[in-house]
Motif scaffolding. Structure first.
Motif, PDB file in Angstrom:
ATOM      1  N   PHE A 138      -0.078  42.848 -13.010  1.00 13.13           N
ATOM      2  CA  PHE A 138      -0.946  41.460 -13.096  1.00 13.13           C
ATOM      3  C   PHE A 138      -2.451  41.927 -12.693  1.00 13.13           C
ATOM      4  CE2 PHE A 138      -1.950  37.340 -11.516  1.00 13.13           C
ATOM      5  CZ  PHE A 138      -2.079  36.746 -12.775  1.00 13.13           C
ATOM      6  N   VAL A 139      -3.078  41.763 -13.799  1.00 10.68           N
ATOM      7  CA  VAL A 139      -4.727  42.129 -13.625  1.00 10.68           C
ATOM      8  C   VAL A 139      -5.350  40.792 -13.389  1.00 10.68           C
ATOM      9  CG1 VAL A 139      -6.756  43.169 -14.649  1.00 10.68           C
ATOM     10  CG2 VAL A 139      -4.422  44.263 -14.764  1.00 10.68           C
ATOM     11  N   ALA A 148     -11.450  49.139 -17.106  1.00 12.19           N
ATOM     12  CA  ALA A 148     -11.115  50.007 -16.153  1.00 12.19           C
ATOM     13  C   ALA A 148      -9.696  49.911 -15.529  1.00 12.19           C
ATOM     14  CB  ALA A 148     -11.934  50.106 -15.100  1.00 12.19           C
ATOM     15  N   TYR A 149      -9.355  48.324 -15.303  1.00 10.49           N
ATOM     16  CA  TYR A 149      -8.064  48.228 -14.742  1.00 10.49           C
ATOM     17  C   TYR A 149      -6.863  48.282 -15.778  1.00 10.49           C
ATOM     18  CZ  TYR A 149     -11.024  45.844 -11.273  1.00 10.49           C
ATOM     19  OH  TYR A 149     -12.016  45.463 -10.331  1.00 10.49           O
ATOM     20  N   LEU A 150      -7.111  47.909 -17.051  1.00  9.76           N
ATOM     21  CA  LEU A 150      -6.249  48.201 -17.985  1.00  9.76           C
ATOM     22  C   LEU A 150      -5.875  49.659 -18.169  1.00  9.76           C
ATOM     23  CD1 LEU A 150      -4.589  47.228 -20.717  1.00  9.76           C
ATOM     24  CD2 LEU A 150      -6.436  47.836 -21.916  1.00  9.76           C
ATOM     25  N   VAL A 162       5.401  46.246 -18.198  1.00  9.27           N
ATOM     26  CA  VAL A 162       4.671  44.976 -18.947  1.00  9.27           C
ATOM     27  C   VAL A 162       3.208  45.040 -17.787  1.00  9.27           C
ATOM     28  CG1 VAL A 162       4.489  42.630 -19.250  1.00  9.27           C
ATOM     29  CG2 VAL A 162       6.326  43.825 -19.872  1.00  9.27           C
ATOM     30  N   ILE A 163       2.261  44.851 -18.650  1.00 13.37           N
ATOM     31  CA  ILE A 163       0.783  44.447 -18.103  1.00 13.37           C
ATOM     32  C   ILE A 163       0.317  43.318 -18.612  1.00 13.37           C
ATOM     33  CG2 ILE A 163      -1.644  45.369 -18.004  1.00 13.37           C
ATOM     34  CD1 ILE A 163      -0.386  48.174 -18.872  1.00 13.37           C
ATOM     35  N   ILE A 164       0.186  42.128 -17.630  1.00 12.75           N
ATOM     36  CA  ILE A 164      -0.410  40.935 -18.038  1.00 12.75           C
ATOM     37  C   ILE A 164      -1.616  40.720 -17.317  1.00 12.75           C
ATOM     38  CG2 ILE A 164      -0.182  38.348 -17.744  1.00 12.75           C
ATOM     39  CD1 ILE A 164       2.956  38.973 -17.318  1.00 12.75           C
ATOM     40  N   ILE A 165      -2.905  40.402 -18.297  1.00 12.05           N
ATOM     41  CA  ILE A 165      -3.942  40.221 -17.786  1.00 12.05           C
ATOM     42  C   ILE A 165      -4.449  38.695 -17.726  1.00 12.05           C
ATOM     43  CG2 ILE A 165      -6.616  40.936 -18.172  1.00 12.05           C
ATOM     44  CD1 ILE A 165      -4.033  43.022 -19.860  1.00 12.05           C
ATOM     45  N   ASP A 166      -4.922  38.359 -16.861  1.00 11.55           N
ATOM     46  CA  ASP A 166      -5.356  36.659 -16.787  1.00 11.55           C
ATOM     47  C   ASP A 166      -6.875  36.478 -17.415  1.00 11.55           C
ATOM     48  OD1 ASP A 166      -5.119  33.987 -16.308  1.00 11.55           O
ATOM     49  OD2 ASP A 166      -5.589  34.295 -14.064  1.00 11.55           O
ATOM     50  N   ASN A 167      -6.932  35.474 -17.813  1.00 18.03           N
ATOM     51  CA  ASN A 167      -8.442  34.814 -18.007  1.00 18.03           C
ATOM     52  C   ASN A 167      -8.974  35.300 -19.283  1.00 18.03           C
ATOM     53  OD1 ASN A 167      -8.268  35.122 -14.565  1.00 18.03           O
ATOM     54  ND2 ASN A 167      -8.259  33.021 -15.530  1.00 18.03           N
ATOM     55  N   VAL A 168      -8.136  35.645 -20.336  1.00 16.73           N
ATOM     56  CA  VAL A 168      -9.053  36.349 -21.476  1.00 16.73           C
ATOM     57  C   VAL A 168      -9.380  35.271 -22.545  1.00 16.73           C
ATOM     58  CG1 VAL A 168      -7.461  38.404 -21.199  1.00 16.73           C
ATOM     59  CG2 VAL A 168      -6.713  36.456 -22.774  1.00 16.73           C
ATOM     60  N   LYS A 214      -5.468  24.470 -15.106  1.00 21.50           N
ATOM     61  CA  LYS A 214      -6.682  25.193 -14.961  1.00 21.50           C
ATOM     62  C   LYS A 214      -7.519  25.317 -16.007  1.00 21.50           C
ATOM     63  CE  LYS A 214      -6.618  28.973 -12.813  1.00 21.50           C
ATOM     64  NZ  LYS A 214      -6.370  30.640 -12.464  1.00 21.50           N
ATOM     65  N   GLY A 215      -7.208  24.464 -16.858  1.00 21.52           N
ATOM     66  CA  GLY A 215      -7.908  24.174 -18.214  1.00 21.52           C
ATOM     67  C   GLY A 215      -7.475  25.082 -19.237  1.00 21.52           C
ATOM     68  N   TRP A 216      -8.558  25.678 -19.877  1.00 19.09           N
ATOM     69  CA  TRP A 216      -7.923  26.224 -21.491  1.00 19.09           C
ATOM     70  C   TRP A 216      -8.179  27.555 -21.033  1.00 19.09           C
ATOM     71  CZ3 TRP A 216     -11.739  26.359 -26.209  1.00 19.09           C
ATOM     72  CH2 TRP A 216     -11.106  27.000 -27.222  1.00 19.09           C
ATOM     73  N   ASP A 217      -7.273  28.453 -21.066  1.00 17.74           N
ATOM     74  CA  ASP A 217      -7.376  29.922 -20.770  1.00 17.74           C
ATOM     75  C   ASP A 217      -6.304  30.709 -21.256  1.00 17.74           C
ATOM     76  OD1 ASP A 217      -8.484  32.189 -19.687  1.00 17.74           O
ATOM     77  OD2 ASP A 217      -9.063  31.088 -17.895  1.00 17.74           O
ATOM     78  N   GLY A 218      -6.004  31.707 -21.041  1.00 18.61           N
ATOM     79  CA  GLY A 218      -4.854  32.624 -21.648  1.00 18.61           C
ATOM     80  C   GLY A 218      -4.588  33.843 -20.712  1.00 18.61           C
ATOM     81  N   PHE A 219      -3.471  34.303 -21.195  1.00 16.94           N
ATOM     82  CA  PHE A 219      -2.987  35.570 -20.704  1.00 16.94           C
ATOM     83  C   PHE A 219      -2.843  36.642 -21.889  1.00 16.94           C
ATOM     84  CE2 PHE A 219       0.336  33.367 -17.599  1.00 16.94           C
ATOM     85  CZ  PHE A 219      -0.260  33.812 -16.540  1.00 16.94           C
ATOM     86  N   CYS A 220      -3.327  37.975 -21.606  1.00 22.79           N
ATOM     87  CA  CYS A 220      -2.987  39.099 -22.499  1.00 22.79           C
ATOM     88  C   CYS A 220      -1.975  39.586 -22.143  1.00 22.79           C
ATOM     89  CB  CYS A 220      -4.221  39.903 -22.704  1.00 22.79           C
ATOM     90  SG  CYS A 220      -3.932  41.152 -23.981  1.00 22.79           S
ATOM     91  N   TYR A 221      -0.908  39.831 -22.925  1.00 19.37           N
ATOM     92  CA  TYR A 221       0.308  40.360 -22.626  1.00 19.37           C
ATOM     93  C   TYR A 221       0.703  41.571 -23.244  1.00 19.37           C
ATOM     94  CZ  TYR A 221       5.700  40.537 -22.004  1.00 19.37           C
ATOM     95  OH  TYR A 221       6.782  40.766 -21.756  1.00 19.37           O
ATOM     96  N   ALA A 222       1.066  42.612 -22.566  1.00 19.01           N
ATOM     97  CA  ALA A 222       1.014  44.084 -23.167  1.00 19.01           C
ATOM     98  C   ALA A 222       2.181  44.716 -22.621  1.00 19.01           C
ATOM     99  CB  ALA A 222      -0.208  44.895 -22.892  1.00 19.01           C
ATOM    100  N   ILE A 223       2.913  45.434 -23.643  1.00 22.24           N
ATOM    101  CA  ILE A 223       3.878  46.342 -23.206  1.00 22.24           C
ATOM    102  C   ILE A 223       3.530  47.744 -23.081  1.00 22.24           C
ATOM    103  CG2 ILE A 223       5.974  44.842 -23.619  1.00 22.24           C
ATOM    104  CD1 ILE A 223       6.467  46.345 -25.951  1.00 22.24           C
ATOM    105  N   ARG A 224       3.960  48.598 -22.170  1.00 24.21           N
ATOM    106  CA  ARG A 224       3.554  49.885 -21.862  1.00 24.21           C
ATOM    107  C   ARG A 224       4.686  50.484 -23.089  1.00 24.21           C
ATOM    108  NH1 ARG A 224       1.747  54.295 -22.318  1.00 24.21           N
ATOM    109  NH2 ARG A 224       1.013  55.565 -20.619  1.00 24.21           N
TER     110      ARG A 224
END
Ligand code: SAH
Ligand code: DHB
Ligand code: MG
Length: 225
Positions: A138-139, A148-150, A162-168, A214-224
């Protein structure tokens, strides 16, 4: 359709939470501890925290990597999803944040499952060996370093993980580079990551936009892959 805005999103989150989330003294303690110590109120929402928890359970996660601890709120959700020998490794540059987080994690009885790594996450990630792999990352730290984190998460997460990135999404700012007032360094970091994902053969990803407390935002959801 009637106009929709922040108040509606908050009401809707609270309505759903009233059916789906039980009162939770340890999470309330973590939120209060953050507020008492002046930490920013930018933890994942309760519904998002429960999503991370359910997702970790769904994939049978034993090892979870988190970039950006803040007060330990998301780390507590994630740690609860793990078996007794599971581990959350969570990274935090701010000493005060890490200290507040440790107290809340201790209070929740999760000290044995959560390891806070203090210092800049780029350095902490580089110092992590490639084995044993993580099941979930969870990034959620400074967005300018998202790429770099990804890339480090790709090295550290197992195939099928799974890699999930917040606030995209950030109120749509990420998609609007022509708006100079809102084209902050954060959105640029998200865009650089998206540009990389376009040709990245290590993961397959999608963005899920969200509205809520938290308003309007989103997750990026990635599978390795
Ligand atoms: N995941 C948390 C919220 C994290 S907020 C939750 O949902 O509960 C982002 C955190 O990233 C902040 O605590 C901030 O201090 C931390 N951070 C910012 N830059 C960082 C860096 N370079 N390395 C590690 N942590 C960083
Ligand atoms: C901010 C950071 C976050 O990780 C988040 O989820 C919301 C806001 C911020 O820095 O403003
Ligand atoms: Mg976030």
């Amino acid at each position: 359709m009637s106009s929709q805005g922040f108040d509606d999103w908050v009401r809707s989150d609270r309505f759903h939470n009233s059916f789906l989330l039980a009162p939770d003294a340890d999470l309330d303690f973590a939120l209060q501890n953050m507020a008492d110590n002046g930490l920013p109120q930018i933890a994942v929402s309760a519904a998002q925290g429960k999503f991370l928890y359910l997702h970790a359970r769904a994939i049978g996660a034993k090892r979870v990597l988190e970039v950006g601890t803040l007060g330990g709120y998301s780390a507590i959700w994630l740690a609860r999803a793990l078996p007794a020998d599971g581990e959350v490794v969570t990274m935090e540059v701010d000493e005060k944040h890490a200290t507040v987080a440790q107290a809340s994690i201790d209070h929740a009885g999760l000290a044995s499952k959560v390891k806070i790594v203090r210092g800049p996450a780029v350095d902490s990630l580089a110092a992590l060996p490639s084995e044993p792999k993580f099941d979930l990352a969870f990034v959620d730290a400074d967005k300018r370093s998202n790429l770099a984190y990804l890339l480090e998460a790709e090295r550290l997460v197992r195939p099928g993980g799974v890699i999930i990135i917040d606030n995209v999404v950030r109120y749509g700012r990420v998609s609007n580079p022509a708006d100079p007032e809102h084209d902050g360094i954060d959105s640029q970091g998200v865009r650089r990551m998206l540009e990389h994902l376009k040709t990245d053969k290590n993961v397959d990803a999608t963005t899920i936009a969200t509205v809520g407390e938290k308003g309007w935002d989103g997750f990026c959801y990635a599978i390795r892959l």
